[in-house]
Design an enzyme around this catalytic site. Structure first.
Site, PDB file in Angstrom:
ATOM      1  N   ASP A 101       5.154  63.714  60.610  1.00 27.09           N
ATOM      2  CA  ASP A 101       5.695  62.502  61.208  1.00 27.09           C
ATOM      3  C   ASP A 101       6.032  62.723  62.678  1.00 27.09           C
ATOM      4  O   ASP A 101       6.136  63.858  63.162  1.00 27.09           O
ATOM      5  CB  ASP A 101       6.939  62.058  60.430  1.00 27.09           C
ATOM      6  CG  ASP A 101       7.140  60.553  60.448  1.00 27.09           C
ATOM      7  OD1 ASP A 101       6.526  59.875  61.288  1.00 27.09           O
ATOM      8  OD2 ASP A 101       7.929  60.047  59.625  1.00 27.09           O
ATOM      9  N   ASP A 122       4.627  51.835  58.140  1.00 25.64           N
ATOM     10  CA  ASP A 122       5.847  51.991  57.341  1.00 25.64           C
ATOM     11  C   ASP A 122       6.117  50.767  56.478  1.00 25.64           C
ATOM     12  O   ASP A 122       7.020  50.785  55.648  1.00 25.64           O
ATOM     13  CB  ASP A 122       7.053  52.234  58.252  1.00 25.64           C
ATOM     14  CG  ASP A 122       7.166  53.677  58.706  1.00 25.64           C
ATOM     15  OD1 ASP A 122       6.482  54.536  58.115  1.00 25.64           O
ATOM     16  OD2 ASP A 122       7.935  53.955  59.644  1.00 25.64           O
TER      17      ASP A 122
END
Length: 703
Positions: A440, A505
């Site tokens: 990430d 997301d």
């Protein structure tokens, strides 16, 4: 030796004039045929010298030159001390043509610069340029971009708008005059400024119209520029966006642009984007094994890493047919929330007193792979790493740094910081049976200076590449996913070293229909992370049926992000059947040609055809209410026109359609309906009446 070089593939041809210093792409489009005379091509396209203009027409070379009279945006901007050597003019020295690659070397002896252009045509057009300082004084480079000309009838542009949790939304605009500029200074590919543009004849669609695509394969700051000159010529430029002082070439130093990747089709967007997909599928790192269904723990437990709860989650996952268990944020250091711990990549004794071994043993004992989340490019001020090495942050001294998510960027271009992070991640992968890493990156670069005090975003991007490459060398069986607050780092360069990208997301299926459709114009489904989230979406609060969430996630690399220990028996049975369906069709989904269909507003239709057109699977979704109570027939071009296909409904769990006294008869008939490919393209097939936020799937089988 002819000054004209032809690069020919089955679906495209590039004709290059190698005599113009930086080469000039004379033609990029459909193949011209075996009998085309190469030298005649350039003569046929010569431009007249008109009144009110210069005595010569400067070509749109790969690096257009202000010094040669080019009236548009120069491809190279830089200077030596005192502002000298600011407008070079290159002369061809040599060129080589091997297979489908042409390399042209040019030089400007006055400016003391050499330019090497590399043009390759395979599944797509790929161009990069290397600048070398052959002078005896330093040269400050402000910008070097690759320029590709487009034909004058390409008068409409398609780009992508976006933000966090709403990536890849297409935007069309007329391109009748003037210019368009897309710039990104966020230090990653970004949600907002996707480095991709399509151009074509106005009104081009998925299956009609000349279309060209241009993509900058770079995971940092970038720029895209499209201009129609007053004389009618059009071109697109793409490359890295450099902060002031980021590239200063000492004598003998070189700078190479990112690859600019181009695709073309005379038959619309769908066929054009196959070039991007085939380019990705040809990469060495591209996965060749079936993409395992995964469970990501984030929306199931968030930071609550209770070992018993995680064991139960894993056991339930295995029972449902899930094949990979990914432990998300919260397993390391002091990371009990998002305020601390980034940079401390060691297993937390507080949460895992016996280490990760017992959980990994439980997961792998159930027959699943184990994956883990990391964010190696970041550091929290509240971390052991930052307390010990505050000078390792990518900040500018004497200024208060701007925080994002209570974190800073770690300067991986600092050799000590790089070696520290590499050592921690290497130990993590060496000491544990980890098969997958979710990598990430959750914070933009802001005011980031390196150890030399100069802007550091470019060096950071290159350091990230080196870090991933080194870990892959040491742990070649570990797969890596590129995630950056969702879809903030999706480009063809990061996919040279990762097997998956996290598309967004947002797991809301309504949003995902548009997000994934846009992303499919650049990447194939097997690298596109697509998860079934809980009934109530985490990012939007919408509630959606399992059938709609499943139909949406099916067309990617399927995952589940949901507390599956709390499912009802009906939900468990439904999810189990979805996972089984995905496994049945993933060979087709992840090897076929992605197809998208033009529909009225309010609908989204797409699918995958087998490369030999022997079978297919198609999704038709209704997103909102529409003016009509029923949808028009869905036309399916691209199949074998004279072959017959059986079209059958593929039932989703807990599927419910819209209100109707009777749905189309073919849906109820056992065995569906048999139609030719020509019929499916011409009159199509009528979908059922659907409620908003619902979808129907059907299969195509050639008889």
């Amino acid at each position: 030796m002819s000054k004209i070089v032809r690069l020919v593939q089955e679906h495209a041809e590039v004709v290059v004039d190698v005599s113009t210093g930086a080469p000039n792409i004379v033609h990029w489009g459909a193949p011209l045929g075996d009998h085309a005379d190469a030298d005649a091509i350039a003569r046929a396209l010569d431009r007249p010298v008109v009144h009110g203009s210069l005595d010569t027409v400067a070509p749109i070379t790969v690096v257009p030159e202000h010094g040669s009279g080019f009236p548009g945006r120069p491809g190279l901007n830089g200077r030596r001390g005192g502002g000298r050597s600011w407008a070079p003019r290159f002369v061809t020295q040599t060129h080589s043509h091997i297979g489908n690659t042409v390399i042209v070397d040019a030089i400007d002896e006055v400016a003391g610069l050499a330019l090497t252009t590399n043009i390759t045509l395979d599944h797509a057009l790929r161009v990069n340029v290397t600048l070398e300082n052959i002078g005896d004084r330093r040269y400050s480079l402000d910008s070097l971009v690759v320029t590709v000309p487009l034909p004058e009838h390409a008068d409409e542009l398609l780009t992508f708008d976006g933000r966090w949790a709403r990536e890849f939304h297409p935007v069309r605009r007329d391109w009748t005059s003037g210019s368009m500029l897309v710039e990104n200074r966020r230090g990653r590919t970004s949600h907002e400024a996707v480095p991709t543009v399509f151009a074509g004849r106005r009104g081009f669609g998925e299956w009609h119209g000349d279309v060209w695509g241009v993509h900058v394969a770079w995971s940092g700051n970038h720029q895209l520029y499209a201009e129609r000159l007053p004389d009618g010529r059009r071109y697109v430029q793409g490359g890295e966006l450099l902060h002031p002082g980021e590239v200063v070439l000492e004598p003998g130093d070189t700078y190479t642009t990112p690859d600019v990747v181009g695709v073309h089709s005379p038959d619309g967007l769908t066929a054009a984007t196959w070039g991007y997909h085939r380019s990705i599928r040809s990469l060495r790192v591209h996965p060749t094994t079936p993409r395992p269904v995964l469970l990501n723990t984030w929306e199931a437990v968030y930071f609550d890493h209770d070992i018993d709860r995680l064991r139960a989650l894993a056991s339930t996952a295995a029972d449902l047919g899930i094949e990979r268990f990914v432990l998300d944020d919260g397993w390391f250091g002091s990371r009990r929330d998002d305020r601390s711990g980034l940079g401390d990549w060691f297993v937390s004794d507080d949460v895992y007193p016996d280490g990760l071994g017992p959980l990994i043993d439980h997961v792998t004992g159930l027959g699943m792979e184990f994956g883990i989340w990391v964010e190696p490019e970041m550091v929290n001020p509240d971390s052991d790493l930052f307390r010990d090495h505050p000078d390792w942050a990518l900040v500018t001294p004497d200024y208060e740094p701007v925080l994002g998510r209570r974190q800073l960027v770690l300067d991986l271009a600092n050799p000590a910081a790089f070696d520290h992070v590499l050592g921690q991640l290497d130990a993590l992968l060496r000491d544990h049976r980890i098969s997958f890493v979710k990598w990430d990156m959750n914070r933009d670069h802001v005011h980031g200076s390196g150890v030399d005090g100069a802007a550091g975003s470019r060096a950071q991007t290159l350091a990230v590449y080196r870090l991933v490459d080194e870990l892959r060398t040491r742990h070649p069986t570990v797969e890596i996913e590129s995630c950056a607050s969702g879809g903030g780092r999706i480009d063809h360069e990061i996919l040279r070293r990762t097997e998956r990208v996290w598309t967004s997301d947002c797991n809301d299926a309504l949003e995902r229909q548009t997000i994934q459709r846009g992303a499919s114009m650049l990447i194939p489904p097997e690298v596109m992370g697509a998860h079934i989230g809980p009934p109530r979406a985490h990012t939007t609060g919408r509630t959606q049926t399992l059938s709609f969430r499943a139909a949406t996630a099916m067309f990617g690399h399927l995952g589940v992000e949901w507390d599956i220990t709390r499912l009802s028996d009906d939900e468990s049975a439904g999810l189990r059947s979805v996972i089984a369906m995905y496994k049945e069709y993933r060979g087709l989904l992840h090897s076929g040609d992605v197809v998208r269909f033009d529909t009225d507003e309010g609908y989204v239709a797409h699918g995958v055809y087998a490369p030999d057109r022997s079978e297919g699977i198609v999704s038709f979704a209704q997103l909102t209410t529409t003016q009509s109570l029923m949808s028009p027939p869905l036309r399916l071009p691209g199949l074998d026109a004279e072959e017959s296909y059986r079209v059958e409904h593929l039932r989703l769990p807990r599927e419910r359609w819209g209100s109707a006294g009777a749905q189309p008869g073919w849906l109820a008939d056992k065995g569906g309906v048999v139609l030719t490919g020509r019929q499916l393209a011409t009159h199509g097939i009528r979908p059922p009446t659907l409620h908003p936020e619902s979808a129907v799937l059907f299969t195509l089988t050639r008889l």
